[in-house]
Design a protein around this motif. Structure first.
Motif, short mmCIF file in Angstrom:
data_model
loop_
_atom_site.label_atom_id
_atom_site.label_comp_id
_atom_site.label_asym_id
_atom_site.label_seq_id
_atom_site.Cartn_x
_atom_site.Cartn_y
_atom_site.Cartn_z
N HIS A 173 0.82 -1.21 0.00
CA HIS A 173 0.00 0.00 0.00
C HIS A 173 0.85 1.27 0.00
O HIS A 173 0.49 2.25 -0.62
CB HIS A 173 -0.92 0.01 1.22
N ALA A 220 3.28 2.45 -5.62
CA ALA A 220 2.94 3.43 -4.58
C ALA A 220 3.95 4.56 -4.54
O ALA A 220 3.58 5.73 -4.37
CB ALA A 220 2.86 2.73 -3.22
N THR A 225 3.50 6.76 -7.69
CA THR A 225 2.26 7.53 -7.54
C THR A 225 2.46 8.70 -6.59
O THR A 225 2.05 9.83 -6.88
CB THR A 225 1.13 6.62 -7.00
N LEU A 257 -3.15 -2.08 -9.15
CA LEU A 257 -3.34 -0.65 -8.91
C LEU A 257 -4.54 -0.44 -8.01
O LEU A 257 -5.64 -0.89 -8.32
CB LEU A 257 -3.53 0.08 -10.24
N GLN A 295 -4.64 5.02 -5.66
CA GLN A 295 -3.46 5.27 -6.49
C GLN A 295 -3.87 5.73 -7.89
O GLN A 295 -3.27 6.65 -8.45
CB GLN A 295 -2.60 4.01 -6.56
N ASN A 355 -5.02 9.34 -7.70
CA ASN A 355 -3.88 10.24 -7.51
C ASN A 355 -3.06 10.38 -8.79
O ASN A 355 -2.56 11.48 -9.11
CB ASN A 355 -2.99 9.75 -6.38
#
Length: 333
Positions: free
Chosen positions: A54, A92, A95, A127, A131, A134
């Motif tokens: 995450h 992550a 992103t 995904l 994410q 964002n």
């Protein structure tokens, strides 16, 4: 004499048994400690794996936060971060980097965008919805990088197709659509994205608040309403409006107005959104919910009234015109 020997034997046996009891107790304590230690180690591994899934590589995340915390941003350190660490970044991490750069309006170079998108495409991780939203938000800062922006959009579409997450949250809806404010929906990449994105958006089970609604609608300002996906999206907005029509501010309505400017007013779904938005505008003007007048606000209101006059909402347009004039008189520019 015999009694003394018996007493000594009793004491000795008691001493031995007490030592055995202590030894057994200590052994049990050590076994409990060992089990607890092993449980702690397993929990730590679980937390690390969840963090990698995450939040990405923790050290990289901290390094990214440290580099981007500089004000003004240190472009040399950002260049070094991407050049040296991009190959180790998870989805992550990539992103977070793109999102933070967009929030701080940091313009990355074409080379850096190409590297980050390349590693984003290579990652086999799933995904997450947050994410994806964002990443779509970060597209707002790629106005001058159309080629890489469309590559990023296409990558998001491919990964969203494999996503196991459910519907978007209301926050995801507002963030993701707001990031598309510089795009039209005529390109192949955008059409592919909308086919997937629309399913995530219209199945949202939460009610959008006024800010999320206005941000989402503003993100559509360069798009037309000719596609079936866009008409489904507008229908979703028209269903959301009655729940929040009495909560808008003037600035929020002005932002939302811009999202409709490129759409054909003959389309039923466009007219439906306009009708509900008109009620909200009338209500806000009646209660003087607007902040102190600004050129941006009033220019948007004038444009809005012209649109309504063109769509034959004559009665409502006259009401808005009267309330608008009253607002101008009560609050001098």
């Amino acid at each position: 004499m015999l009694r003394s020997f018996r007493a000594l034997a009793t004491v000795s046996s008691a001493h031995v048994s007490s030592r055995g009891f202590i030894a057994n107790h200590q052994a049990r304590q050590f076994s409990v400690i060992r089990v607890n230690f092993e449980n702690l180690k397993s929990k730590e591994k679980d937390l690390q794996s969840k963090g990698n899934q995450h939040g990405g590589n923790t050290s990289l995340r901290e390094l990214t936060n440290k580099v981007l915390a500089c004000n003004p941003p240190n472009m040399q350190r950002i260049d070094e971060l991407i050049d040296q660490k991009a190959s180790d970044m998870t989805i992550a991490n990539i992103t977070a980097l793109l999102f933070r750069c967009s929030k701080k309006r940091i313009q990355l170079t074409n080379d850096h965008l190409e590297v980050l998108i390349h590693y984003l495409q290579e990652r086999n991780e799933l995904l997450r919805n947050s994410q994806a939203s964002n990443l779509l938000y970060s597209c707002r800062s790629l106005k001058n990088h159309e080629k890489h922006a469309l590559q990023l959009v296409n990558t998001i579409a491919v990964k969203l197709l494999k996503s196991t997450d459910g519907p978007f949250t209301a926050q995801d809806v507002g963030i993701s659509l707001y990031g598309l404010q510089h795009f039209s929906n005529s390109s192949t990449e955008m059409k592919s994205l909308f086919r997937i994105l629309i399913l995530k958006v219209i199945s949202c089970e939460e009610s959008l608040n006024p800010q999320e609604f206005c941000n989402a609608l503003f993100g559509l300002k360069h798009m037309n309403a000719n596609s079936s996906e866009m008409r489904r999206l507008l229908s979703f907005f028209s269903e959301q409006l009655p729940h929040i029509e009495n909560s808008f501010t003037g600035q929020g309505l002005a932002t939302a107005i811009c999202g409709l400017e490129n759409m054909d007013t003959d389309v039923h779904e466009v007219r439906l959104v306009m009708r509900y938005a008109l009620v909200a505008l009338t209500y806000s003007l009646t209660l003087h919910r607007f902040p102190l007048p600004s050129c941006f606000l009033y220019s948007c209101l004038i444009r809005y009234m012209v649109i309504y006059l063109q769509t034959h909402f004559v009665f409502h347009s006259c009401i808005i015109l009267l309330l608008f004039l009253r607002s101008c008189v009560c609050r001098p520019l």
